[in-house]
Design a protein around this motif. Sequence first.
Motif, PDB file in Angstrom:
ATOM      1  N   LYS A  11       0.832  -1.203   0.000  1.00  0.00           N
ATOM      2  CA  LYS A  11       0.000   0.000   0.000  1.00  0.00           C
ATOM      3  C   LYS A  11       0.866   1.252   0.000  1.00  0.00           C
ATOM      4  CE  LYS A  11      -4.192  -1.504   2.438  1.00  0.00           C
ATOM      5  NZ  LYS A  11      -5.030  -1.249   3.635  1.00  0.00           N
ATOM      6  N   ASP A  12       1.855   1.255   0.871  1.00  0.00           N
ATOM      7  CA  ASP A  12       2.701   2.440   1.031  1.00  0.00           C
ATOM      8  C   ASP A  12       3.528   2.735  -0.212  1.00  0.00           C
ATOM      9  OD1 ASP A  12       1.678   2.604   3.554  1.00  0.00           O
ATOM     10  OD2 ASP A  12       3.474   1.887   4.587  1.00  0.00           O
ATOM     11  N   THR A  13       4.098   1.700  -0.818  1.00  0.00           N
ATOM     12  CA  THR A  13       4.928   1.922  -2.003  1.00  0.00           C
ATOM     13  C   THR A  13       4.093   2.358  -3.201  1.00  0.00           C
ATOM     14  OG1 THR A  13       4.824  -0.472  -2.446  1.00  0.00           O
ATOM     15  CG2 THR A  13       6.801   0.366  -1.340  1.00  0.00           C
ATOM     16  N   SER A  14       2.874   1.846  -3.323  1.00  0.00           N
ATOM     17  CA  SER A  14       2.030   2.263  -4.445  1.00  0.00           C
ATOM     18  C   SER A  14       1.662   3.735  -4.327  1.00  0.00           C
ATOM     19  CB  SER A  14       0.764   1.403  -4.515  1.00  0.00           C
ATOM     20  OG  SER A  14      -0.027   1.547  -3.349  1.00  0.00           O
ATOM     21  N   ALA A  15       1.320   4.183  -3.115  1.00  0.00           N
ATOM     22  CA  ALA A  15       0.999   5.596  -2.916  1.00  0.00           C
ATOM     23  C   ALA A  15       2.235   6.471  -3.113  1.00  0.00           C
ATOM     24  CB  ALA A  15       0.409   5.814  -1.528  1.00  0.00           C
ATOM     25  N   THR A  16       3.389   5.975  -2.700  1.00  0.00           N
ATOM     26  CA  THR A  16       4.639   6.717  -2.916  1.00  0.00           C
ATOM     27  C   THR A  16       4.892   6.920  -4.402  1.00  0.00           C
ATOM     28  OG1 THR A  16       5.618   5.832  -0.880  1.00  0.00           O
ATOM     29  CG2 THR A  16       7.127   6.713  -2.536  1.00  0.00           C
ATOM     30  N   ALA A  17       4.684   5.871  -5.176  1.00  0.00           N
ATOM     31  CA  ALA A  17       4.888   5.965  -6.630  1.00  0.00           C
ATOM     32  C   ALA A  17       3.925   6.964  -7.252  1.00  0.00           C
ATOM     33  CB  ALA A  17       4.719   4.590  -7.271  1.00  0.00           C
ATOM     34  N   PHE A  18       2.679   6.966  -6.812  1.00  0.00           N
ATOM     35  CA  PHE A  18       1.695   7.914  -7.328  1.00  0.00           C
ATOM     36  C   PHE A  18       2.170   9.347  -7.139  1.00  0.00           C
ATOM     37  CE2 PHE A  18      -2.726   5.754  -7.538  1.00  0.00           C
ATOM     38  CZ  PHE A  18      -2.193   4.729  -8.286  1.00  0.00           C
ATOM     39  N   CYS A  19       2.638   9.645  -5.916  1.00  0.00           N
ATOM     40  CA  CYS A  19       3.007  11.025  -5.592  1.00  0.00           C
ATOM     41  C   CYS A  19       4.324  11.433  -6.246  1.00  0.00           C
ATOM     42  CB  CYS A  19       3.111  11.187  -4.074  1.00  0.00           C
ATOM     43  SG  CYS A  19       1.527  11.018  -3.216  1.00  0.00           S
ATOM     44  N   ALA A  20       5.340  10.589  -6.103  1.00  0.00           N
ATOM     45  CA  ALA A  20       6.678  10.968  -6.557  1.00  0.00           C
ATOM     46  C   ALA A  20       6.810  10.920  -8.078  1.00  0.00           C
ATOM     47  CB  ALA A  20       7.717  10.068  -5.906  1.00  0.00           C
ATOM     48  N   GLY A  21       6.260   9.874  -8.693  1.00  0.00           N
ATOM     49  CA  GLY A  21       6.464   9.677 -10.123  1.00  0.00           C
ATOM     50  C   GLY A  21       5.757  10.683 -10.994  1.00  0.00           C
ATOM     51  N   SER A  22       4.511  10.995 -10.665  1.00  0.00           N
ATOM     52  CA  SER A  22       3.737  11.881 -11.542  1.00  0.00           C
ATOM     53  C   SER A  22       4.220  13.322 -11.470  1.00  0.00           C
ATOM     54  CB  SER A  22       2.251  11.804 -11.172  1.00  0.00           C
ATOM     55  OG  SER A  22       2.041  12.189  -9.826  1.00  0.00           O
ATOM     56  N   GLU A  23       4.612  13.790 -10.281  1.00  0.00           N
ATOM     57  CA  GLU A  23       5.006  15.191 -10.131  1.00  0.00           C
ATOM     58  C   GLU A  23       6.276  15.510 -10.906  1.00  0.00           C
ATOM     59  OE1 GLU A  23       5.717  19.154  -8.745  1.00  0.00           O
ATOM     60  OE2 GLU A  23       3.969  17.927  -9.186  1.00  0.00           O
ATOM     61  N   THR A  24       7.311  14.693 -10.771  1.00  0.00           N
ATOM     62  CA  THR A  24       8.594  15.025 -11.392  1.00  0.00           C
ATOM     63  C   THR A  24       8.533  14.927 -12.919  1.00  0.00           C
ATOM     64  OG1 THR A  24       9.285  12.733 -10.969  1.00  0.00           O
ATOM     65  CG2 THR A  24       9.990  14.411  -9.396  1.00  0.00           C
ATOM     66  N   THR A  25       7.798  13.956 -13.444  1.00  0.00           N
ATOM     67  CA  THR A  25       7.696  13.818 -14.906  1.00  0.00           C
ATOM     68  C   THR A  25       6.941  14.980 -15.523  1.00  0.00           C
ATOM     69  OG1 THR A  25       7.819  11.398 -14.805  1.00  0.00           O
ATOM     70  CG2 THR A  25       6.848  12.361 -16.784  1.00  0.00           C
ATOM     71  N   SER A  26       5.791  15.333 -14.963  1.00  0.00           N
ATOM     72  CA  SER A  26       5.027  16.453 -15.521  1.00  0.00           C
ATOM     73  C   SER A  26       5.785  17.761 -15.378  1.00  0.00           C
ATOM     74  CB  SER A  26       3.654  16.549 -14.835  1.00  0.00           C
ATOM     75  OG  SER A  26       3.784  16.773 -13.440  1.00  0.00           O
ATOM     76  N   ALA A  27       6.498  17.939 -14.261  1.00  0.00           N
ATOM     77  CA  ALA A  27       7.286  19.164 -14.073  1.00  0.00           C
ATOM     78  C   ALA A  27       8.391  19.272 -15.111  1.00  0.00           C
ATOM     79  CB  ALA A  27       7.875  19.187 -12.661  1.00  0.00           C
ATOM     80  N   THR A  28       9.049  18.154 -15.421  1.00  0.00           N
ATOM     81  CA  THR A  28      10.134  18.167 -16.414  1.00  0.00           C
ATOM     82  C   THR A  28       9.593  18.469 -17.807  1.00  0.00           C
ATOM     83  OG1 THR A  28      11.344  16.539 -15.082  1.00  0.00           O
ATOM     84  CG2 THR A  28      12.062  16.844 -17.357  1.00  0.00           C
ATOM     85  N   LEU A  29       8.399  18.000 -18.121  1.00  0.00           N
ATOM     86  CA  LEU A  29       7.797  18.309 -19.428  1.00  0.00           C
ATOM     87  C   LEU A  29       7.469  19.799 -19.552  1.00  0.00           C
ATOM     88  CD1 LEU A  29       5.481  15.217 -20.011  1.00  0.00           C
ATOM     89  CD2 LEU A  29       7.644  15.763 -21.152  1.00  0.00           C
ATOM     90  N   LEU A  30       7.117  20.440 -18.446  1.00  0.00           N
ATOM     91  CA  LEU A  30       6.900  21.889 -18.477  1.00  0.00           C
ATOM     92  C   LEU A  30       8.211  22.626 -18.754  1.00  0.00           C
ATOM     93  CD1 LEU A  30       4.438  22.313 -15.466  1.00  0.00           C
ATOM     94  CD2 LEU A  30       3.916  22.687 -17.883  1.00  0.00           C
ATOM     95  N   ARG A  66      19.126  18.949 -17.006  1.00  0.00           N
ATOM     96  CA  ARG A  66      20.209  19.779 -16.476  1.00  0.00           C
ATOM     97  C   ARG A  66      19.819  21.238 -16.366  1.00  0.00           C
ATOM     98  NH1 ARG A  66      23.304  23.753 -17.394  1.00  0.00           N
ATOM     99  NH2 ARG A  66      22.203  24.105 -19.357  1.00  0.00           N
ATOM    100  N   TRP A  67      19.119  21.757 -17.373  1.00  0.00           N
ATOM    101  CA  TRP A  67      18.852  23.190 -17.489  1.00  0.00           C
ATOM    102  C   TRP A  67      18.130  23.736 -16.263  1.00  0.00           C
ATOM    103  CZ3 TRP A  67      14.372  26.048 -19.902  1.00  0.00           C
ATOM    104  CH2 TRP A  67      14.727  27.367 -20.223  1.00  0.00           C
ATOM    105  N   HIS A  68      17.153  22.984 -15.799  1.00  0.00           N
ATOM    106  CA  HIS A  68      16.462  23.375 -14.562  1.00  0.00           C
ATOM    107  C   HIS A  68      16.005  22.100 -13.860  1.00  0.00           C
ATOM    108  CE1 HIS A  68      14.355  26.371 -12.017  1.00  0.00           C
ATOM    109  NE2 HIS A  68      13.615  25.312 -11.721  1.00  0.00           N
ATOM    110  N   PRO A  69      16.831  21.538 -12.974  1.00  0.00           N
ATOM    111  CA  PRO A  69      16.426  20.328 -12.254  1.00  0.00           C
ATOM    112  C   PRO A  69      15.138  20.581 -11.474  1.00  0.00           C
ATOM    113  CG  PRO A  69      18.767  20.805 -11.903  1.00  0.00           C
ATOM    114  CD  PRO A  69      18.181  22.001 -12.582  1.00  0.00           C
ATOM    115  N   VAL A  70      14.150  19.724 -11.662  1.00  0.00           N
ATOM    116  CA  VAL A  70      12.851  19.967 -11.020  1.00  0.00           C
ATOM    117  C   VAL A  70      12.866  19.615  -9.532  1.00  0.00           C
ATOM    118  CG1 VAL A  70      11.565  19.690 -13.159  1.00  0.00           C
ATOM    119  CG2 VAL A  70      11.980  17.689 -11.699  1.00  0.00           C
ATOM    120  N   ALA A  71      13.867  18.883  -9.089  1.00  0.00           N
ATOM    121  CA  ALA A  71      14.072  18.640  -7.657  1.00  0.00           C
ATOM    122  C   ALA A  71      15.446  19.211  -7.310  1.00  0.00           C
ATOM    123  CB  ALA A  71      13.994  17.154  -7.337  1.00  0.00           C
ATOM    124  N   PRO A  72      15.570  20.529  -7.204  1.00  0.00           N
ATOM    125  CA  PRO A  72      16.886  21.177  -7.105  1.00  0.00           C
ATOM    126  C   PRO A  72      17.722  20.716  -5.922  1.00  0.00           C
ATOM    127  CG  PRO A  72      15.162  22.800  -7.513  1.00  0.00           C
ATOM    128  CD  PRO A  72      14.482  21.518  -7.195  1.00  0.00           C
TER     129      PRO A  72
END
Length: 538
Positions: free
Chosen positions: A297-316, A366-372
């Motif tokens: 349960k915990d790892t699935s919720a972790t993946a939901f939160c961590a994975g979606s935010e960084t990928t969408s931020a990098t696409l921006l 590199r240009w703007h790391p989304v998790a600085p």
Amino acid sequence: MPSMSSFALALLFVVLTAGQVGNLLWKKARKTRQLLPPGPRPLPFLGNLLDIEAHAPWISYAEWGAMYGCDLVYSRVLGQEIFVINSEKVAKDLLEKRAYNYSDRPYFDHVIDRFGLSFSSVFLPYGDLWRMHRRLFQQSFRNYASLHYRPMQLRKARQLLLQLLSTPESYADHFQTYAAAIVMSAVCGYEVTSCTDPLVMMAKQTVDLTVGATAPRKVAILNAFPFLFRLPLWLPGANVKHDAFRCRRSTQNMLETAYRIVQEKMHLRTVGPCMVSDSLRRFKNRDATGKFEAAIKDTSATAFCAGSETTSATLLVFLLAMVLHPRVQERAQLEIDSIVGTNRLPDFSDRPSLPYIDAIVRETLRWHPVAPLGVPHATTSADVYEGYCIPKGATVIANAWAMSRNEHKYPNPSEFKPERFLTAEGKLNHDTVSFAYGFGRRICVGRYMADASLWSAIVSLLAEFRFTKAQDTCGKDIKIEPQWTSGSTSHPLPFPCHIVARSPDMTSEKLAQLSRQSTLHRGGWYKEHPPASFVGPF
């Protein structure tokens, strides 16, 4: 008299001894202070809190490194000792070569608990529970296993194209839906159909609350003043109590929802391979205590939160770079057209022949790391590095922003230049911008999945769209002055731009037909790289 004399002598002895001990302790403290890395002079109690740029602390840390001429700088914030690493060399020396001592997390348990984030693998202290979480992730997201998801990632990338063609002004929502859809499919076999999908909306709310809750400055203040959680809501600044409640409720919903979806699908025998179902099958007859079920349960919720935010931020970040650098965009599209053509969409079999696209992916990271600043590490024992003392329990931060601005490695670092990742022969060099994913045993476990998600989206977007500046009513380009979010992640806020299909007669029907015609196994790529089987021994 003799007794008084004896008492006076005894008292004098105690005073002298105490003075000597105090002198030794003072000298020891002074010596220890001299052994600390350089850094700005702290104020009493507050430390360097006021010296740090609240919205972009990574910039302050990088400036300190340049000011003091050291890649390891020291600061103190509200009693917490913080050591900031501004170079890859020091990060690898400490966080990788001495990972046994630098894989813990700072002790912010009461803050993490208040916001309901104690489930997250990201914040778990180094120990047996964290190792269990890590093994669950590795089973599904290690390099070879992640190949299984590539057909799904391409399918989601092509859905992204259709959504962007229909409503290009909603690009930020489409990026977030794309990232969430991939994670939800890989984790619990859930198929996202639109931006308004209830699970996507839940994930977005949870991510927004989590990013705000884990902002470095906020965590430091709440850790130093936990009474703020007990203030009545009518007091100014007491909204933190309300934020903590909302975040705790949202994360709990995420925990239960993902798990329930998979259980229902397994009962109906409609679930495909995904992290949760495969983990449940693996531990079906071995979990007498329920600890593995809780970890799933915990790892699935972790993946939901961590994975979606960084990928969408990098696409921006990618979109901003394309709008500001049309030359890069044109070169990328020429490469795609020469290799793929215009009668189909790119797939992973094309990746070795498209080095400039990979260079764009790397330069975006590199240009703007989304998790600085990544997620802080902590020492489990005292250490000495190049003569500097790093005490037990110290917070250690790897400043990815400073590493991305290394002028010796990346000349003119503020410029967006994918060519810096190509050799003179036009081939990719060995720099994979690994610092964007962290270091050591705490490195992002989903980095292979994230890399494939970024590549499939970026190559698909470049193949079908042109990104330019928006124009005002007079036909003049609107100047873009990027505004960046603050928190544990950073990405550009939505900005005006013009997104149009490269083919002037492209319609949703034609794009859908092009997607259907594009084969996923061109050139035998999947025969040479068969998807990994997840179900097996632990």
